[in-house]
Every structure is written in C-alpha cells, then in structure tokens.
Scaffold this motif. Structure first.
Motif, PDB file in Angstrom:
ATOM      1  N   VAL A  32     107.276  27.662  81.153  1.00 48.03           N
ATOM      2  CA  VAL A  32     108.040  27.213  79.982  1.00 48.03           C
ATOM      3  C   VAL A  32     107.136  26.374  79.078  1.00 48.03           C
ATOM      4  O   VAL A  32     107.163  26.526  77.850  1.00 48.03           O
ATOM      5  CB  VAL A  32     109.312  26.432  80.405  1.00 48.03           C
ATOM      6  CG1 VAL A  32     109.952  25.720  79.220  1.00 48.03           C
ATOM      7  CG2 VAL A  32     110.316  27.375  81.055  1.00 48.03           C
ATOM      8  N   GLY A  33     106.306  25.519  79.677  1.00 46.77           N
ATOM      9  CA  GLY A  33     105.352  24.713  78.901  1.00 46.77           C
ATOM     10  C   GLY A  33     104.425  25.594  78.070  1.00 46.77           C
ATOM     11  O   GLY A  33     104.198  25.341  76.881  1.00 46.77           O
ATOM     12  N   LEU A  34     103.912  26.656  78.699  1.00 41.81           N
ATOM     13  CA  LEU A  34     103.049  27.597  77.980  1.00 41.81           C
ATOM     14  C   LEU A  34     103.815  28.295  76.859  1.00 41.81           C
ATOM     15  O   LEU A  34     103.284  28.517  75.767  1.00 41.81           O
ATOM     16  CB  LEU A  34     102.477  28.644  78.945  1.00 41.81           C
ATOM     17  CG  LEU A  34     101.408  28.154  79.927  1.00 41.81           C
ATOM     18  CD1 LEU A  34     101.145  29.209  80.994  1.00 41.81           C
ATOM     19  CD2 LEU A  34     100.111  27.824  79.195  1.00 41.81           C
ATOM     20  N   GLY A  35     105.074  28.631  77.136  1.00 40.16           N
ATOM     21  CA  GLY A  35     105.918  29.284  76.141  1.00 40.16           C
ATOM     22  C   GLY A  35     106.230  28.396  74.948  1.00 40.16           C
ATOM     23  O   GLY A  35     106.395  28.880  73.830  1.00 40.16           O
ATOM     24  N   VAL A  36     106.301  27.081  75.187  1.00 40.61           N
ATOM     25  CA  VAL A  36     106.563  26.124  74.106  1.00 40.61           C
ATOM     26  C   VAL A  36     105.294  25.907  73.267  1.00 40.61           C
ATOM     27  O   VAL A  36     105.363  25.784  72.044  1.00 40.61           O
ATOM     28  CB  VAL A  36     107.082  24.783  74.684  1.00 40.61           C
ATOM     29  CG1 VAL A  36     107.115  23.689  73.628  1.00 40.61           C
ATOM     30  CG2 VAL A  36     108.472  24.977  75.290  1.00 40.61           C
ATOM     31  N   VAL A  37     104.136  25.893  73.921  1.00 38.54           N
ATOM     32  CA  VAL A  37     102.857  25.668  73.229  1.00 38.54           C
ATOM     33  C   VAL A  37     102.466  26.868  72.358  1.00 38.54           C
ATOM     34  O   VAL A  37     101.947  26.697  71.253  1.00 38.54           O
ATOM     35  CB  VAL A  37     101.741  25.332  74.255  1.00 38.54           C
ATOM     36  CG1 VAL A  37     100.372  25.343  73.611  1.00 38.54           C
ATOM     37  CG2 VAL A  37     102.013  23.974  74.892  1.00 38.54           C
ATOM     38  N   GLY A  74     122.807  28.375  76.369  1.00 37.81           N
ATOM     39  CA  GLY A  74     123.575  29.175  77.327  1.00 37.81           C
ATOM     40  C   GLY A  74     123.038  30.588  77.424  1.00 37.81           C
ATOM     41  O   GLY A  74     122.919  31.156  78.514  1.00 37.81           O
ATOM     42  N   GLU A  75     122.678  31.159  76.290  1.00 35.44           N
ATOM     43  CA  GLU A  75     122.130  32.520  76.257  1.00 35.44           C
ATOM     44  C   GLU A  75     120.777  32.566  76.973  1.00 35.44           C
ATOM     45  O   GLU A  75     120.511  33.462  77.766  1.00 35.44           O
ATOM     46  CB  GLU A  75     121.971  32.983  74.802  1.00 35.44           C
ATOM     47  CG  GLU A  75     121.542  34.437  74.674  1.00 35.44           C
ATOM     48  CD  GLU A  75     120.894  34.748  73.326  1.00 35.44           C
ATOM     49  OE1 GLU A  75     120.248  35.807  73.249  1.00 35.44           O
ATOM     50  OE2 GLU A  75     121.024  33.934  72.391  1.00 35.44           O
ATOM     51  N   ALA A  76     119.941  31.550  76.680  1.00 33.08           N
ATOM     52  CA  ALA A  76     118.625  31.478  77.325  1.00 33.08           C
ATOM     53  C   ALA A  76     118.782  31.334  78.839  1.00 33.08           C
ATOM     54  O   ALA A  76     118.052  31.953  79.617  1.00 33.08           O
ATOM     55  CB  ALA A  76     117.820  30.305  76.759  1.00 33.08           C
ATOM     56  N   PHE A  77     119.755  30.513  79.265  1.00 33.03           N
ATOM     57  CA  PHE A  77     120.011  30.285  80.689  1.00 33.03           C
ATOM     58  C   PHE A  77     120.410  31.585  81.382  1.00 33.03           C
ATOM     59  O   PHE A  77     119.822  31.964  82.397  1.00 33.03           O
ATOM     60  CB  PHE A  77     121.116  29.226  80.852  1.00 33.03           C
ATOM     61  CG  PHE A  77     121.506  28.982  82.284  1.00 33.03           C
ATOM     62  CD1 PHE A  77     120.809  28.069  83.061  1.00 33.03           C
ATOM     63  CD2 PHE A  77     122.569  29.663  82.863  1.00 33.03           C
ATOM     64  CE1 PHE A  77     121.158  27.845  84.397  1.00 33.03           C
ATOM     65  CE2 PHE A  77     122.927  29.448  84.187  1.00 33.03           C
ATOM     66  CZ  PHE A  77     122.222  28.531  84.947  1.00 33.03           C
ATOM     67  N   ILE A 110     107.336  32.905  80.237  1.00 34.43           N
ATOM     68  CA  ILE A 110     106.549  32.394  79.101  1.00 34.43           C
ATOM     69  C   ILE A 110     107.087  32.998  77.803  1.00 34.43           C
ATOM     70  O   ILE A 110     107.323  32.289  76.820  1.00 34.43           O
ATOM     71  CB  ILE A 110     105.046  32.727  79.274  1.00 34.43           C
ATOM     72  CG1 ILE A 110     104.462  31.979  80.480  1.00 34.43           C
ATOM     73  CG2 ILE A 110     104.253  32.387  77.999  1.00 34.43           C
ATOM     74  CD1 ILE A 110     103.068  32.438  80.906  1.00 34.43           C
ATOM     75  N   ALA A 111     107.304  34.315  77.819  1.00 34.58           N
ATOM     76  CA  ALA A 111     107.803  35.013  76.625  1.00 34.58           C
ATOM     77  C   ALA A 111     109.201  34.529  76.235  1.00 34.58           C
ATOM     78  O   ALA A 111     109.484  34.318  75.050  1.00 34.58           O
ATOM     79  CB  ALA A 111     107.813  36.517  76.877  1.00 34.58           C
ATOM     80  N   LEU A 112     110.073  34.330  77.227  1.00 37.23           N
ATOM     81  CA  LEU A 112     111.433  33.853  76.945  1.00 37.23           C
ATOM     82  C   LEU A 112     111.417  32.434  76.380  1.00 37.23           C
ATOM     83  O   LEU A 112     112.164  32.127  75.444  1.00 37.23           O
ATOM     84  CB  LEU A 112     112.286  33.879  78.220  1.00 37.23           C
ATOM     85  CG  LEU A 112     112.941  35.210  78.578  1.00 37.23           C
ATOM     86  CD1 LEU A 112     113.554  35.137  79.970  1.00 37.23           C
ATOM     87  CD2 LEU A 112     114.017  35.577  77.568  1.00 37.23           C
ATOM     88  N   ALA A 113     110.575  31.566  76.941  1.00 37.03           N
ATOM     89  CA  ALA A 113     110.495  30.181  76.464  1.00 37.03           C
ATOM     90  C   ALA A 113     109.970  30.123  75.037  1.00 37.03           C
ATOM     91  O   ALA A 113     110.337  29.228  74.268  1.00 37.03           O
ATOM     92  CB  ALA A 113     109.609  29.351  77.393  1.00 37.03           C
ATOM     93  N   ALA A 172     114.179  27.043  81.270  1.00 36.36           N
ATOM     94  CA  ALA A 172     113.739  26.260  82.438  1.00 36.36           C
ATOM     95  C   ALA A 172     114.853  26.158  83.478  1.00 36.36           C
ATOM     96  O   ALA A 172     114.613  26.355  84.678  1.00 36.36           O
ATOM     97  CB  ALA A 172     113.293  24.865  81.999  1.00 36.36           C
ATOM     98  N   LEU A 173     116.080  25.867  83.019  1.00 40.16           N
ATOM     99  CA  LEU A 173     117.206  25.746  83.949  1.00 40.16           C
ATOM    100  C   LEU A 173     117.555  27.095  84.582  1.00 40.16           C
ATOM    101  O   LEU A 173     117.743  27.194  85.793  1.00 40.16           O
ATOM    102  CB  LEU A 173     118.434  25.177  83.231  1.00 40.16           C
ATOM    103  CG  LEU A 173     118.365  23.698  82.827  1.00 40.16           C
ATOM    104  CD1 LEU A 173     119.548  23.317  81.938  1.00 40.16           C
ATOM    105  CD2 LEU A 173     118.327  22.792  84.051  1.00 40.16           C
TER     106      LEU A 173
END
Length: 201
Positions: free
Chosen positions: A57-62, A6-9, A151-154, A163-164
């Motif tokens: 988001v994909g880059l942020g996860v990697v 929820g915070e990320a959203f 990217i930084a947030l993810a 992402a949402l």
C-alpha cells in the motif's frame, strides 16, 4: 464508511481471498501448522502478510506522487486485465489438457521444500516457529501477483480501504490455511481455483 473506502475494502478483500487460497504462501502456512503450534504459525503468517500489505500500500501511495494519477490508474487496469486474462487462459488450458483435476503442484513443491530439513533442525519453540513462518511467507509473497495487485489497487483506490481489505483477506486465508489448509488444498481442484481467480481479476 466512505463509499470509496468501502469499495476499496471489498475489492481488495475478494481479490486477496481468491488469489491466496491455494497459493504458495497458503501451502507454507498449512504445512507448517501440521508440524508445529498452529497459533505460532498463524501469528507468523498473519504478521508477514499484514506487513507485506502495508509495504505494498505504501508503494501504491508513493507511485501516484511520482507519476500522474491517470497513468497509475491505467497501469492498474492493465495489470488486472493481464492477471485476469492469464488466469482464465491457464484454466482453459487445464480444461483442454484434462489437467488440474487434483491439488495444485505448488502443494507438492512446498511439501518437498519443507521436508528438506531433518528433525534435529525443525524448530519447536513458539517464537522460533512464528519467526520461521513470518520469514518464509514474507519471502514467498514478495513479487507475488497479490502483492503487485495490492500496489495497483492502492494507487487507484482508497489506500486505507485497500490496507484493511488486504489485511483482513490475508488473515482469513492464513486462518483457513492453519485450520484446514491441507484438506482444502487436496479437495479443491487447481483449475477451479485458477478459473475463480481469473474471474475476480
């Protein structure tokens, strides 16, 4: 919903809305919608922005898998401080110089770019318009501060929430651009938009 999601959203949603209103991609969607089918422009714009969000988001996860989580967290903090400080500084500079009272210079730049093609080259077909909007907006968004921030947030927060939030924020901005972007762009002063962006970052 999980609190971190929820915070990320909400963080991503507010960051996207403030940084994208009055951005180059916003003007592209607004000006294309004034000449072509609004539904086609919205479809192309939203598609490009959601795809860019997913990629970011994909880059942020990697990144955290390559670098320790602590480094990616502090890199995200540094990026937000940098972008926030830069926007606040730009707004203060505009106030000092008495600039930015009218619409953003990016509006004029995008208008000039779109006028480049003559009437015979303008695309009328729904799919062609959607493809034009998708391509133009995807390329304009590449390397933009909202992409880097996503990217930084993810990397630092819940990726699904980011992402949402990013997708919903981008779709809201694309909808606003298509429905009344030219009016908003000419009504809101550039320095007000820049100052609001700095505050959110």
């Amino acid at each position: 919903a999980h609190p971190s999601m929820g915070e990320a959203f909400t963080t991503t949603l507010s960051m996207i809305v403030v940084s994208e209103l009055g951005d180059k991609t916003f003007f592209i969607a607004a000006l294309l919608a004034m000449r072509h089918d609004r539904r086609a422009v919205f479809l192309g714009a939203a598609g490009a922005l959601v795809a860019m969000t997913a990629l970011s988001v994909g880059l942020g996860v990697v990144l955290p898998a390559i670098m320790p989580k602590e480094y990616t967290h502090w890199a995200a903090v540094a990026l937000f401080v940098y972008f926030g400080g830069k926007l606040v500084w730009e707004a203060l500079d505009m106030f000092r110089k008495g600039e930015g009272l009218g619409p953003s210079e990016e509006l004029e730049q995008v208008e000039a770019d779109l006028k480049g093609g003559d009437a015979s080259k303008r695309l009328r077909d729904f799919r062609a318009v959607a493809a034009q909007a998708l391509t133009m907006i995807f390329l304009a968004e590449w390397g933009d501060r909202s992409q880097i921030s996503t990217i930084a947030l993810a990397a630092a927060k819940d990726p699904l929430g980011v992402a949402l939030g990013g997708s919903v924020g981008h779709c809201c901005c694309a909808g606003l651009a298509v429905l009344g972007g030219k009016y908003l762009a000419t009504s809101i002063s550039e320095r007000l938009g820049v100052a609001a962006g700095g505050g959110v970052f």
